[in-house]
Design a protein around this motif. Sequence first.
Motif, PDB file in Angstrom:
ATOM      1  N   ARG A  29       0.704  -1.353  -0.223  1.00  0.00           N
ATOM      2  CA  ARG A  29       0.191   0.152   0.100  1.00  0.00           C
ATOM      3  C   ARG A  29       0.749   1.249   0.168  1.00  0.00           C
ATOM      4  O   ARG A  29       1.896   0.870   0.530  1.00  0.00           O
ATOM      5  N   ARG A  71      -3.501   1.209  -3.868  1.00  0.00           N
ATOM      6  CA  ARG A  71      -5.111   1.368  -3.063  1.00  0.00           C
ATOM      7  C   ARG A  71      -6.245   0.931  -3.398  1.00  0.00           C
ATOM      8  O   ARG A  71      -5.843  -0.142  -5.084  1.00  0.00           O
ATOM      9  N   GLN A  74      -6.700  -4.592   2.399  1.00  0.00           N
ATOM     10  CA  GLN A  74      -5.879  -4.536   1.315  1.00  0.00           C
ATOM     11  C   GLN A  74      -4.547  -5.215   0.988  1.00  0.00           C
ATOM     12  O   GLN A  74      -4.376  -5.192  -0.280  1.00  0.00           O
TER      13      GLN A  74
END
Length: 463
Positions: free
Chosen positions: A204, A255, A295
């Motif tokens: 991320r 993201r 994520q």
Amino acid sequence: MTSENLPIVVIAGRPNVGKSTLFNRLVGRRQALVSDQPGVTRDRKEGEALMRGRRIRIIDTAGLEEAAPDTLFGRMRASSESAVSMADLVLFCIDARAGITPTDAHFANWLRRQNRPVMLIANKAEGQAGTDAALEAYSLGLGTPLALSAEHGEGISDLMGEIVDRLPDAPRQERRRRRDEGPEEAEEQEERPPGPLHLAIVGRPNAGKSTLLNCLLGEERMITGPEAGLTRDSISVDLHDEHGPIRLVDTAGMRKRARVEQHLERMSVSASIEALKMAEVVVLTIDATLGVHEQDLQIARLIEKEGRACVLALNKWDAVEDRVATRKAISDRIETSLAQVRGIPVVTFSALTGAGVHRLLPAVRKAYEIWNSRVTTGELNRWFEEMLDRHQPPLVDGRRLKLRYMTQVKARPPTFLLFGTRAEMLPDAYKRYLVNGLRETFHMPGVPIRIQLRGTKNPYADK
């Protein structure tokens, strides 16, 4: 000749003059992100081009701008200046349609003081009007401008010829090798060494991927800072450890798809996914102070889906207060959510201070070794018989499946072919039972394992 010994051509200039478009033209593929938005390129990007039989290292740089050293644009300029300092030739680009700006004049003066050969490029000079506008570039005092259009490919062949003419001659030992062996033998010898291990760093935004790459290289190769999302393109660099070469790719932060709104960020994420697919081992970098986010798990599932080996890198470990509890929470989350790659190796470190980073590449090499592992057919089927005795195949439509034997059809990742009557109807639960047994018995932690099914045809079925 290794990439370190190739002549270096650096493309420099203010933002939005078409440097990345020219870079893509010279290397022969769309390697750098290109957009109408100024300042897309932040980190310098490298590629190789073949011009008149010579391999040349091309470096695309961020736009040169006046800015304080501690700002983002100041750090981008410092990276570009570092690239110029090692160039054998600098291609200084201006926008012929916009004319000469004060920024162009300022950096032209700066380039003259760098004691580097400079070729003046008047880009966006489409048609006669553009060629006439390019003549204004004579005022910069960098010699005759070469008018071209990188977007339309006009003037690129002339540029390549000029580049080769202005570069220093090939090293003497390289010329002698080519003369003595001939081109075919020289090419064979270049292909003989084993290729590098392809390693991608993903994660991320603001997880510390670029800081980690800088730490591994021992230099400020990537632009870093407190701002999230600094890296926009996938940047490839070469690294050597005690076992050989590594092609290391730093990627833009990924993201959630719902949060990716801008076209530029979509291109960045696409480049990151493409780098992941081309890698052999992927380092999933996680901010240890934030724990494992959903994520992060999605990225890990993508790595497993693509069949790549994975190493979990917990960065910013020096900022974690309760390390025992944090390690347990992360391990529990990984084991629960990523059962398909059970036993994934975890390395804790601080990329900022360098503490613990030395453990990462050995873990990568070990994961690569497991990813390439093979099991002999004899060992495999002795194990397979034990697994069948322990738990018989299930009933399907009231009849028990008859599984006969297994063989490994390939590695990278380990892939097995299972034969048997109606084997294609084997439930997923029993496949997971076999995968877990393979992982435990043959020591394959943390890598994807594939089982393909092939049933035997009943010769009386159609009669």
